[in-house]
Design an enzyme around this catalytic site. Structure first.
Site, PDB file in Angstrom:
ATOM      1  N   GLY A  17       0.837  -1.202   0.000  1.00  0.00           N
ATOM      2  CA  GLY A  17       0.000   0.000   0.000  1.00  0.00           C
ATOM      3  C   GLY A  17       0.871   1.250   0.000  1.00  0.00           C
ATOM      4  N   SER A  18       0.358   2.325  -0.553  1.00  0.00           N
ATOM      5  CA  SER A  18       1.176   3.537  -0.693  1.00  0.00           C
ATOM      6  C   SER A  18       0.306   4.787  -0.732  1.00  0.00           C
ATOM      7  CB  SER A  18       1.993   3.456  -1.979  1.00  0.00           C
ATOM      8  OG  SER A  18       1.087   3.256  -3.056  1.00  0.00           O
ATOM      9  N   GLY A  19      -0.795   4.755   0.046  1.00  0.00           N
ATOM     10  CA  GLY A  19      -1.633   5.954   0.156  1.00  0.00           C
ATOM     11  C   GLY A  19      -0.999   6.912   1.152  1.00  0.00           C
ATOM     12  N   ASN A  20      -1.835   7.709   1.793  1.00  0.00           N
ATOM     13  CA  ASN A  20      -1.380   8.709   2.743  1.00  0.00           C
ATOM     14  C   ASN A  20      -0.641   8.053   3.921  1.00  0.00           C
ATOM     15  OD1 ASN A  20      -2.965  11.016   4.958  1.00  0.00           O
ATOM     16  ND2 ASN A  20      -1.439  11.554   3.460  1.00  0.00           N
TER      17      ASN A  20
ATOM     18  N   PHE B 184     -10.010  -3.243  -0.526  1.00  0.00           N
ATOM     19  CA  PHE B 184      -9.167  -3.921  -1.525  1.00  0.00           C
ATOM     20  C   PHE B 184      -8.474  -5.171  -0.972  1.00  0.00           C
ATOM     21  CE2 PHE B 184      -8.779   0.726  -2.694  1.00  0.00           C
ATOM     22  CZ  PHE B 184      -9.783   0.672  -3.654  1.00  0.00           C
TER      23      PHE B 184
ATOM     24  N   LYS C 130      -7.743   0.084   8.840  1.00  0.00           N
ATOM     25  CA  LYS C 130      -8.852   0.339   9.756  1.00  0.00           C
ATOM     26  C   LYS C 130     -10.171   0.097   9.030  1.00  0.00           C
ATOM     27  CE  LYS C 130      -6.271   3.422  12.745  1.00  0.00           C
ATOM     28  NZ  LYS C 130      -5.942   4.789  13.126  1.00  0.00           N
TER      29      LYS C 130
ATOM     30  N   LYS D 148     -13.840   3.662  15.560  1.00  0.00           N
ATOM     31  CA  LYS D 148     -13.709   5.110  15.831  1.00  0.00           C
ATOM     32  C   LYS D 148     -14.037   5.928  14.572  1.00  0.00           C
ATOM     33  CE  LYS D 148      -9.800   5.596  13.536  1.00  0.00           C
ATOM     34  NZ  LYS D 148      -9.097   6.648  12.800  1.00  0.00           N
TER      35      LYS D 148
ATOM     36  N   ARG E 148     -10.215  12.698   8.082  1.00  0.00           N
ATOM     37  CA  ARG E 148     -10.970  12.918   6.834  1.00  0.00           C
ATOM     38  C   ARG E 148     -12.450  12.530   6.980  1.00  0.00           C
ATOM     39  NH1 ARG E 148      -8.044   7.849   3.606  1.00  0.00           N
ATOM     40  NH2 ARG E 148      -6.193   8.701   4.534  1.00  0.00           N
TER      41      ARG E 148
ATOM     42  N   LYS F  76      -9.396   7.306   0.395  1.00  0.00           N
ATOM     43  CA  LYS F  76     -10.684   6.637   0.619  1.00  0.00           C
ATOM     44  C   LYS F  76     -11.214   6.924   2.018  1.00  0.00           C
ATOM     45  CE  LYS F  76     -10.597   4.543  -3.365  1.00  0.00           C
ATOM     46  NZ  LYS F  76     -11.156   5.365  -4.428  1.00  0.00           N
TER      47      LYS F  76
END
Ligand SMILES: NC(=O)c1ccc[n+]([C@@H]2O[C@H](COP(=O)([O-])OP(=O)(O)OC[C@H]3O[C@@H](n4cnc5c(N)ncnc54)[C@H](O)[C@@H]3O)[C@@H](O)[C@H]2O)c1
Length: 370
Positions: free
Chosen positions: A12-15, A99, A122, A207, A271, A298
């Site tokens: 994975g390489s999101g935020n 995913f 999460k 949460k 977010r 996302k």
């Protein structure tokens, strides 16, 4: 796990994936128990006419998901997840939860059988039979590897800025815990390891539902007292949820970073809160706002609310979780945000827990004991 240096791969390489790559890359380069080279699976996309993997490998910056931060040069972006993961001893899963099943089926039989997983994801997934599945359980079942979890009050941008924070690793296997801690811990990112794996993961997922409630409060302009009430009732529903569905978990886990600290930070900074506030203020759908405001990132809260509701409805338990239920119904347009407050005015938490003693009885008791 003595022996050869362990290879780490970040799936994975999101935020958050990019922020953790910065830490893992740094630790792998400096600690002898890890191989220097860290692979990072990047879901390929074009950014300004160029492949994101090429940009990352040339500039050492994930310009789309974590702009303004350099990744260590030993972190190598790879667009093929099998290629990225095949030699890894430690697989760090950090993709949006929707995913994970597809990734697991792509990886099945293509990774080291001795590899271990660490999930930073999460969220939940729906299970056959009307329940929910924890993401770490899906990884363990589908890839046949052990999988610990890491959750905490860790907004990715602040971690990447190296602002001090804490995190929680949930790991049942005490032999693996030190290895995972050493790969993740820095002087500004402090790790506490607990063995209560499932509760740590459930806190991290639930949460995000409460954060939507906090965003609705902000959208309605109701103020900090109301938000604190939503946070408290959310925490009580989280504790009840773990108590009912994951018996044997410890109350103390809620006081780790993965519990109350993550809940607070998400209800002020994340977010899910931001999009939920915009949902109330603009009247646009959650999906429209996700596309408009998040630049490919996302949302988790509304999907987690849906998955939790799917289970609560099947078990006839919606009434016992009025906040989670109201948030889900608001996200899907069945209730207005203002109705959340009506739902929680009559929350079971407000039913008196003590039986009050009548005035004259108190007087008698005072006389007797006095
Ligand atoms: N961002 C945070 O502050 C933060 C903090 C703690 C935990 N988390 C959790 O980490 C997980 C990952 O979040 P994130 O912030 O790194 O991601 P993100 O939401 O920033 O980015 C989305 C990622 O999904 C990828 N993607 C899109 N389509 C895909 C597909 N079909 N298959 C595989 N990947 C695809 C994108 O390339 C991108 O890397 C989530 O579960 C999130 O809840 C995030």
């Amino acid at each position: 796990m003595p022996g050869k240096p362990k290879k780490a791969c970040i799936v994975g390489s999101g935020n958050w994936g990019s922020a953790i790559a910065k830490i893992v890359g740094h630790n792998a380069a400096r600690l002898p128990q890890f191989d220097d080279r860290v692979t990072m699976y990047v879901y390929e996309e074009m950014v300004n006419g160029r492949k994101l993997t090429e940009i990352i490998n040339e500039t050492h910056e994930n310009v789309k998901y974590l702009p303004g931060h350099k990744l260590p040069e030993n972190v190598v972006a790879i667009p093929d997840v099998v290629e990225a993961a095949k030699d890894a001893d430690i697989l760090i899963f950090v993709v949006p939860h929707q995913f994970i099943r597809t990734l697991c089926s792509t990886l099945l039989g293509k990774i080291k059988p001795t590899a271990i997983g660490l999930s930073l994801i999460k969220g939940f997934d729906q299970a056959a039979g009307g329940g929910i599945d924890l993401i770490s359980h899906i990884i363990t079942r589908n890839l046949r590897i052990q999988c610990a979890v890491l959750m905490g009050a860790n907004l990715a941008g602040e971690v990447a800025d190296e602002k001090f924070c804490e995190t929680t690793i949930g790991c049942r296997d005490s032999r693996l815990a030190p290895l995972l801690r050493d790969l993740i811990q820095t002087d500004y990112f402090r790790v506490v390891v607990v063995d209560d794996e499932d509760a740590v993961e459930v806190c991290g997922a639930l949460k995000n539902i409460v954060a939507c409630g906090a965003g609705f409060v902000d959208g309605l302009g109701l103020g900090d007292n109301t938000k604190a009430a939503v946070i408290r009732l959310g925490l009580m529903e989280m504790i009840k949820f773990v108590d009912i569905f994951y018996p044997g978990s410890k109350l103390s886990t809620f006081f780790e970073s993965c519990g109350v600290a993550d809940l607070i930070t998400t209800c002020y900074g994340g977010r899910n809160r931001r999009v939920s506030e915009a949902f109330v203020k603009t009247g646009k759908s959650i999906k429209e706002l996700e596309d408009e405001l998040l630049n490919g990132q996302k949302l988790q809260g509304p999907y987690t609310a849906e998955e939790v509701n799917f289970m609560l409805k099947n078990k006839g338990m919606e009434d016992r979780f009025p906040l989670f239920t109201a948030i889900h119904r608001i996200c899907i347009g069945e209730l207005s945000a203002g109705e959340m407050i009506e739902c929680i005015k009559h929350h079971p938490e407000h039913i008196p827990k003590t039986t009050y003693v009548e005035e004259d009885e108190t007087a008698t008791e005072t006389k007797t004991t006095g």
